[in-house]
Design a protein around this motif. Structure first.
Motif, PDB file in Angstrom:
ATOM      1  N   TRP A  16       6.715  -4.922  -3.046  1.00  0.00           N
ATOM      2  CA  TRP A  16       6.255  -5.596  -2.315  1.00  0.00           C
ATOM      3  C   TRP A  16       5.377  -7.103  -3.627  1.00  0.00           C
ATOM      4  O   TRP A  16       5.277  -6.591  -4.828  1.00  0.00           O
ATOM      5  CB  TRP A  16       4.446  -4.835  -2.133  1.00  0.00           C
ATOM      6  N   THR A  18       4.999 -11.408  -2.890  1.00  0.00           N
ATOM      7  CA  THR A  18       4.756 -12.798  -2.418  1.00  0.00           C
ATOM      8  C   THR A  18       5.935 -13.098  -2.295  1.00  0.00           C
ATOM      9  O   THR A  18       6.201 -12.373  -2.554  1.00  0.00           O
ATOM     10  CB  THR A  18       3.612 -13.906  -2.853  1.00  0.00           C
ATOM     11  N   TYR A  19       5.654 -14.327  -1.084  1.00  0.00           N
ATOM     12  CA  TYR A  19       7.448 -14.998  -1.527  1.00  0.00           C
ATOM     13  C   TYR A  19       7.345 -15.288  -2.664  1.00  0.00           C
ATOM     14  O   TYR A  19       9.049 -15.553  -3.390  1.00  0.00           O
ATOM     15  CB  TYR A  19       6.961 -15.770   0.155  1.00  0.00           C
ATOM     16  N   LYS A  62      11.499 -11.008   0.881  1.00  0.00           N
ATOM     17  CA  LYS A  62      10.992 -12.194   0.657  1.00  0.00           C
ATOM     18  C   LYS A  62      11.062 -12.936   1.794  1.00  0.00           C
ATOM     19  O   LYS A  62      10.543 -14.486   2.386  1.00  0.00           O
ATOM     20  CB  LYS A  62      11.476 -12.956  -0.399  1.00  0.00           C
ATOM     21  N   GLY A  64      10.729 -12.508   4.691  1.00  0.00           N
ATOM     22  CA  GLY A  64      10.247 -11.904   5.935  1.00  0.00           C
ATOM     23  C   GLY A  64      10.752 -11.164   7.181  1.00  0.00           C
ATOM     24  O   GLY A  64      10.287 -10.335   7.976  1.00  0.00           O
ATOM     25  N   LYS A  68       5.495  -6.203   6.080  1.00  0.00           N
ATOM     26  CA  LYS A  68       4.979  -7.098   6.604  1.00  0.00           C
ATOM     27  C   LYS A  68       3.955  -7.291   6.192  1.00  0.00           C
ATOM     28  O   LYS A  68       3.255  -5.630   6.404  1.00  0.00           O
ATOM     29  CB  LYS A  68       5.162  -8.582   6.932  1.00  0.00           C
ATOM     30  N   ARG A  69       2.906  -7.705   5.013  1.00  0.00           N
ATOM     31  CA  ARG A  69       1.445  -6.953   5.764  1.00  0.00           C
ATOM     32  C   ARG A  69       0.100  -8.422   5.248  1.00  0.00           C
ATOM     33  O   ARG A  69       1.072  -8.838   4.157  1.00  0.00           O
ATOM     34  CB  ARG A  69       0.642  -5.765   4.504  1.00  0.00           C
ATOM     35  N   ASN A  70      -0.929  -8.653   5.635  1.00  0.00           N
ATOM     36  CA  ASN A  70      -2.282  -9.772   5.554  1.00  0.00           C
ATOM     37  C   ASN A  70      -2.765 -10.009   4.087  1.00  0.00           C
ATOM     38  O   ASN A  70      -2.923 -10.413   3.386  1.00  0.00           O
ATOM     39  CB  ASN A  70      -2.617 -10.088   6.372  1.00  0.00           C
ATOM     40  N   THR A  80      -0.614 -12.927   2.758  1.00  0.00           N
ATOM     41  CA  THR A  80       0.896 -12.423   2.936  1.00  0.00           C
ATOM     42  C   THR A  80       1.365 -12.011   2.100  1.00  0.00           C
ATOM     43  O   THR A  80       1.913 -12.676   1.153  1.00  0.00           O
ATOM     44  CB  THR A  80       1.691 -13.736   4.094  1.00  0.00           C
ATOM     45  N   TYR A  81       1.881 -10.162   2.331  1.00  0.00           N
ATOM     46  CA  TYR A  81       2.848  -9.954   1.266  1.00  0.00           C
ATOM     47  C   TYR A  81       4.010  -9.347   1.815  1.00  0.00           C
ATOM     48  O   TYR A  81       4.287  -8.873   2.696  1.00  0.00           O
ATOM     49  CB  TYR A  81       1.894  -8.412   0.479  1.00  0.00           C
ATOM     50  N   TYR A  82       4.708  -9.755   1.031  1.00  0.00           N
ATOM     51  CA  TYR A  82       6.262  -8.968   2.010  1.00  0.00           C
ATOM     52  C   TYR A  82       7.010  -8.068   0.818  1.00  0.00           C
ATOM     53  O   TYR A  82       6.574  -7.474  -0.102  1.00  0.00           O
ATOM     54  CB  TYR A  82       7.645 -10.025   1.765  1.00  0.00           C
TER      55      TYR A  82
END
Length: 225
Positions: A16, A18-19, A62, A64, A68-70, A80-82
């Motif tokens: 996991w 972030t972008y 990355k 998306g 995906k989770r907030n 947002t985490y991918y």
């Protein structure tokens, strides 16, 4: 920050970030495969076949197109985490191939820091899932598997299927070190599998690197991670 946790049934990990986290990692991966100057050097094409699938999953994550989770698993702050799910076998072999390729290219402190971060979280994920099984598996993060294996892609595919068929859970997790012996240089398992590949290649009149695993009867889409 990029991080790794084990999947619920222990078939692999979820990575996991972030972008920007995943994009940075994707950028590091991209530096050490698909180098046209190394296409004709022994072993590189086979490692590239392995790393390409790994790189593809990180790119999909990355962008998306996977999980995906907030927020992260370790924070209440919304961001947002991918993520993406990857089997232990695929991840360990990909990391091994990537680090082996790094020996033949220029690296910087950022490249190395990314690999160390991944290794830290991978070990943590193993221990958090099952400390007993992890004791015999952690060694494969740094050394165990042979990155110079000219048929590392075929080896990974075989072991990966053998592992996934077992269905998950701690019993399956604890069997993984023995399954991985096929990828450890000079073990009897390694020698036997190499002989098998040589026999199959001779039978089909092709190079070992051209062999593909016959796994049409296994539905990867229905895996219960």
């Amino acid at each position: 920050m990029i991080y790794i946790i084990a999947t619920k049934r222990g078939l692999g990990i979820e990575i996991w970030g972030t972008y920007d986290d995943l994009n940075n990692f994707y950028g590091v991966i991209g530096k050490f495969w698909n180098d046209e100057n190394k296409f004709n050097k022994k072993g590189f094409a086979n490692r590239d076949a392995l790393i390409s699938g790994f790189s593809y999953e990180i790119r999909k994550a990355k962008d998306g197109n996977r999980l995906k989770r907030n927020k992260s698993h370790f924070s209440f702050d919304e961001q947002t985490y991918y993520g993406v799910q990857i089997s232990w076998v695929h991840f360990l072999f990909s990391l091994t191939a990537l680090k082996f390729n790094m020996r033949y290219s220029e690296t910087n402190k950022f490249d190395i820091s990314q690999i160390l971060l991944i290794e830290f979280w991978l070990e943590k994920a193993m221990n958090n899932y099952d400390e007993i099984g992890a004791k015999n598996l952690i060694g494969f993060i740094e050394e165990g598997l042979y990155g110079g294996n000219d048929h590392i892609y075929q080896c990974m595919r075989r072991i990966n299927l053998d592992f996934l068929i077992l269905g998950g859970g701690k019993r399956t997790f604890r069997k993984l070190p023995d399954l991985l012996k096929k990828g450890v240089y000079c073990t009897e398992e390694y020698k036997d599998y190499l002989k098998f590949l040589e026999t199959e290649a001779k039978k089909l009149k092709c190079d070992i690197s051209e062999l593909e695993l016959s796994d049409d009867d296994f539905d990867y889409e229905k895996l219960k991670w």
